[in-house]
Design a protein around this motif. Structure first.
Motif, PDB file in Angstrom:
ATOM      1  N   GLY A 235       5.921  -2.798  -5.313  1.00 59.77           N
ATOM      2  CA  GLY A 235       6.984  -2.000  -5.901  1.00 59.77           C
ATOM      3  C   GLY A 235       7.122  -0.626  -5.274  1.00 59.77           C
ATOM      4  N   TYR A 236       6.311  -0.361  -4.258  1.00 59.03           N
ATOM      5  CA  TYR A 236       6.352   0.950  -3.602  1.00 59.03           C
ATOM      6  C   TYR A 236       6.527   0.780  -2.095  1.00 59.03           C
ATOM      7  CZ  TYR A 236       4.809   3.084  -7.946  1.00 59.03           C
ATOM      8  OH  TYR A 236       4.741   3.507  -9.247  1.00 59.03           O
ATOM      9  N   GLN A 237       7.223   1.708  -1.492  1.00 62.09           N
ATOM     10  CA  GLN A 237       7.387   1.716  -0.045  1.00 62.09           C
ATOM     11  C   GLN A 237       6.022   1.931   0.616  1.00 62.09           C
ATOM     12  OE1 GLN A 237       9.560   5.669   0.775  1.00 62.09           O
ATOM     13  NE2 GLN A 237       7.636   5.880   1.874  1.00 62.09           N
ATOM     14  N   TYR A 238       5.961   1.721   1.891  1.00 62.11           N
ATOM     15  CA  TYR A 238       4.745   1.955   2.669  1.00 62.11           C
ATOM     16  C   TYR A 238       4.300   3.408   2.511  1.00 62.11           C
ATOM     17  CZ  TYR A 238       1.988   2.432   7.033  1.00 62.11           C
ATOM     18  OH  TYR A 238       1.016   2.681   7.960  1.00 62.11           O
ATOM     19  N   GLU A 239       3.090   3.584   2.022  1.00 60.26           N
ATOM     20  CA  GLU A 239       2.544   4.931   1.822  1.00 60.26           C
ATOM     21  C   GLU A 239       1.164   5.022   2.473  1.00 60.26           C
ATOM     22  OE1 GLU A 239       2.519   6.391  -2.160  1.00 60.26           O
ATOM     23  OE2 GLU A 239       4.677   6.173  -2.457  1.00 60.26           O
ATOM     24  N   PRO A 240       1.112   5.253   3.770  1.00 59.02           N
ATOM     25  CA  PRO A 240      -0.192   5.266   4.454  1.00 59.02           C
ATOM     26  C   PRO A 240      -1.100   6.401   4.010  1.00 59.02           C
ATOM     27  CG  PRO A 240       1.561   6.016   5.928  1.00 59.02           C
ATOM     28  CD  PRO A 240       2.235   5.488   4.697  1.00 59.02           C
ATOM     29  N   TRP A 241      -0.552   7.359   3.282  1.00 55.95           N
ATOM     30  CA  TRP A 241      -1.331   8.519   2.832  1.00 55.95           C
ATOM     31  C   TRP A 241      -1.965   8.313   1.466  1.00 55.95           C
ATOM     32  CZ3 TRP A 241       4.023   8.243   2.975  1.00 55.95           C
ATOM     33  CH2 TRP A 241       4.650   8.231   1.733  1.00 55.95           C
ATOM     34  N   THR A 264      -2.313  -9.373  -5.233  1.00 54.55           N
ATOM     35  CA  THR A 264      -2.681 -10.660  -4.632  1.00 54.55           C
ATOM     36  C   THR A 264      -4.162 -10.945  -4.841  1.00 54.55           C
ATOM     37  OG1 THR A 264      -0.995 -10.251  -2.947  1.00 54.55           O
ATOM     38  CG2 THR A 264      -2.578 -12.007  -2.495  1.00 54.55           C
ATOM     39  N   TYR A 265      -4.968  -9.929  -4.652  1.00 59.51           N
ATOM     40  CA  TYR A 265      -6.417 -10.096  -4.764  1.00 59.51           C
ATOM     41  C   TYR A 265      -6.815 -10.601  -6.144  1.00 59.51           C
ATOM     42  CZ  TYR A 265     -11.389  -8.931  -4.613  1.00 59.51           C
ATOM     43  OH  TYR A 265     -12.755  -8.996  -4.663  1.00 59.51           O
ATOM     44  N   TRP A 266      -6.207 -10.052  -7.168  1.00 60.59           N
ATOM     45  CA  TRP A 266      -6.563 -10.445  -8.532  1.00 60.59           C
ATOM     46  C   TRP A 266      -5.691 -11.569  -9.073  1.00 60.59           C
ATOM     47  CZ3 TRP A 266     -11.144  -9.028  -9.817  1.00 60.59           C
ATOM     48  CH2 TRP A 266     -11.653  -7.799  -9.414  1.00 60.59           C
ATOM     49  N   GLY A 267      -4.802 -12.099  -8.251  1.00 63.60           N
ATOM     50  CA  GLY A 267      -3.944 -13.190  -8.712  1.00 63.60           C
ATOM     51  C   GLY A 267      -2.925 -12.758  -9.736  1.00 63.60           C
ATOM     52  N   LEU A 268      -2.479 -11.514  -9.627  1.00 60.40           N
ATOM     53  CA  LEU A 268      -1.506 -10.974 -10.582  1.00 60.40           C
ATOM     54  C   LEU A 268      -0.091 -11.152 -10.052  1.00 60.40           C
ATOM     55  CD1 LEU A 268      -3.388  -7.641 -11.329  1.00 60.40           C
ATOM     56  CD2 LEU A 268      -3.169  -9.600 -12.886  1.00 60.40           C
ATOM     57  N   PRO A 269       0.890 -11.176 -10.959  1.00 58.26           N
ATOM     58  CA  PRO A 269       2.275 -11.293 -10.489  1.00 58.26           C
ATOM     59  C   PRO A 269       2.721 -10.060  -9.707  1.00 58.26           C
ATOM     60  CG  PRO A 269       2.190 -10.937 -12.863  1.00 58.26           C
ATOM     61  CD  PRO A 269       0.773 -11.144 -12.413  1.00 58.26           C
ATOM     62  N   ALA A 270       3.701 -10.280  -8.837  1.00 60.67           N
ATOM     63  CA  ALA A 270       4.278  -9.146  -8.109  1.00 60.67           C
ATOM     64  C   ALA A 270       4.934  -8.197  -9.085  1.00 60.67           C
ATOM     65  CB  ALA A 270       5.310  -9.659  -7.105  1.00 60.67           C
ATOM     66  N   ALA A 271       4.982  -6.925  -8.701  1.00 59.21           N
ATOM     67  CA  ALA A 271       5.528  -5.903  -9.597  1.00 59.21           C
ATOM     68  C   ALA A 271       6.566  -5.056  -8.879  1.00 59.21           C
ATOM     69  CB  ALA A 271       4.393  -5.018 -10.129  1.00 59.21           C
ATOM     70  N   PRO A 272       7.655  -5.686  -8.451  1.00 62.39           N
ATOM     71  CA  PRO A 272       8.657  -4.944  -7.663  1.00 62.39           C
ATOM     72  C   PRO A 272       9.421  -3.903  -8.451  1.00 62.39           C
ATOM     73  CG  PRO A 272       9.438  -7.167  -8.150  1.00 62.39           C
ATOM     74  CD  PRO A 272       8.021  -7.101  -8.629  1.00 62.39           C
ATOM     75  N   THR A 273       9.614  -4.177  -9.740  1.00 64.28           N
ATOM     76  CA  THR A 273      10.382  -3.224 -10.582  1.00 64.28           C
ATOM     77  C   THR A 273       9.813  -3.195 -11.985  1.00 64.28           C
ATOM     78  OG1 THR A 273      11.889  -5.000 -11.231  1.00 64.28           O
ATOM     79  CG2 THR A 273      12.584  -3.626  -9.378  1.00 64.28           C
ATOM     80  N   TYR A 274      10.249  -2.223 -12.736  1.00 62.53           N
ATOM     81  CA  TYR A 274       9.869  -2.178 -14.151  1.00 62.53           C
ATOM     82  C   TYR A 274      10.541  -3.331 -14.888  1.00 62.53           C
ATOM     83  CZ  TYR A 274       8.437   2.567 -12.966  1.00 62.53           C
ATOM     84  OH  TYR A 274       7.830   3.650 -12.395  1.00 62.53           O
ATOM     85  N   LEU A 275       9.965  -3.719 -15.989  1.00 58.75           N
ATOM     86  CA  LEU A 275      10.490  -4.868 -16.729  1.00 58.75           C
ATOM     87  C   LEU A 275      11.735  -4.517 -17.534  1.00 58.75           C
ATOM     88  CD1 LEU A 275       7.194  -6.578 -17.946  1.00 58.75           C
ATOM     89  CD2 LEU A 275       8.746  -7.341 -16.141  1.00 58.75           C
ATOM     90  N   TYR A 276      11.880  -3.272 -17.865  1.00 61.79           N
ATOM     91  CA  TYR A 276      13.037  -2.887 -18.678  1.00 61.79           C
ATOM     92  C   TYR A 276      13.592  -1.568 -18.211  1.00 61.79           C
ATOM     93  CZ  TYR A 276       9.439  -0.013 -20.821  1.00 61.79           C
ATOM     94  OH  TYR A 276       8.428   0.862 -21.021  1.00 61.79           O
TER      95      TYR A 276
END
Ligand SMILES: [Zn+2]
Length: 276
Positions: A235-241, A264-276
């Protein structure tokens, strides 16, 4: 006392004291711009890189394996390792994203350490000092801490300001909702390197320091939390910092399994946006 204290790990006392002393010196120099040569002055013991005892094997306890319910996979455990509780706000393994707010939502770490107004959880700061030493020793630059812990109230102020000025969509792209920011855990640090530019910019990933951090942060228990190309999951852009402390065991295991994001590591769903 109010100084730097080691996290409760099984290092010999001698090493503890040595690290205690070097940490004190390093912290003072690390976050004070007027002492750019801290590595020279603070390296009576040139062994800031993780010792063999700190680097764990790539396959730690069963509870660290990427399953949807990390605490449920192990056989009956009387006292589950708090380090691997991904739900508890005070756990160093906690996963916070746009569909996983902190619980409680106004959570504040108990053991904050302040440097020039920037705070980190103690466990994060202890490890960041080691990372800074390693980076300096490798000739990759002098680490600078730009941002760390942000209180719920601070994030709330920033969020409301951005949304008021830019509208909901653009505002939320810049500022996390209060209670949904990793910075509220004290486990996240926005870093840069003295004189290398690209401060809080994507180009930091191309700097000497940025490359070194991407390749070596795991040895100190950190991950680059929002990697390039993983925006649909994080859900966040690339943030190398933006570094997130998860502990050496998890960071090492993620690397061994070639998994770059916590979801992915914990087998959780993707979180691209807030749910509401
Ligand atoms: Zn950040």
């Amino acid at each position: 006392m109010g100084g730097i204290r080691l996290k409760p790990m099984s290092q010999p006392m001698r090493t503890k004291w040595k690290f205690f002393l070097t940490s004190l010196i390093a912290l003072g120099a690390l976050f004070i711009p007027s002492l750019p040569t801290f590595a020279e002055t603070a390296s009576p013991s040139p062994s800031p890189t993780p010792s063999a005892s700190q680097v764990v094997s790539p396959s730690p306890s069963p509870s660290a394996s990427p399953t949807p319910s990390p605490t449920a996979s192990a056989p009956p455990v009387i006292n589950p390792a708090p380090a691997f509780d991904i739900n508890k706000a005070s756990s160093q393994a906690v996963v916070v994203n746009k569909i996983r707010p902190l619980k409680p939502i106004t959570y504040k770490p108990r053991d904050l350490v302040y440097y020039n107004g920037v705070a980190l959880a103690r466990v994060t700061s202890d490890s960041l000092v080691k990372l800074a030493f390693g980076m300096k020793k490798a000739g990759a630059g002098t680490l600078r801490l730009n941002s760390g812990y942000r209180a719920y109230s601070t994030q709330s102020f920033i969020y409301k300001d951005r949304v008021a000025r830019l509208g909901l969509k653009a505002g939320e792209a810049l500022a996390a909702r209060p209670g949904y920011s990793e910075h509220q855990t004290g486990l996240a640090a926005d870093v840069s390197a003295v004189g290398q530019g690209c401060v809080i910019q994507v180009c930091f990933g191309s700097t000497k320091a940025g490359k070194w951090i991407a390749a070596n942060a795991w040895q100190y228990g950190f991950i680059v939390r929002y990697p390039n190309g993983k925006t649909p999951i994080t859900g966040y852009q690339y943030e190398p910092w933006h570094l997130r402390f998860v502990g050496i065991e998890i960071a090492t295991d993620m690397r061994a399994k070639k998994i770059s994001v916590l979801e992915t590591y914990w087998g959780l769903p993707a979180a691209p946006t807030y749910l509401y």
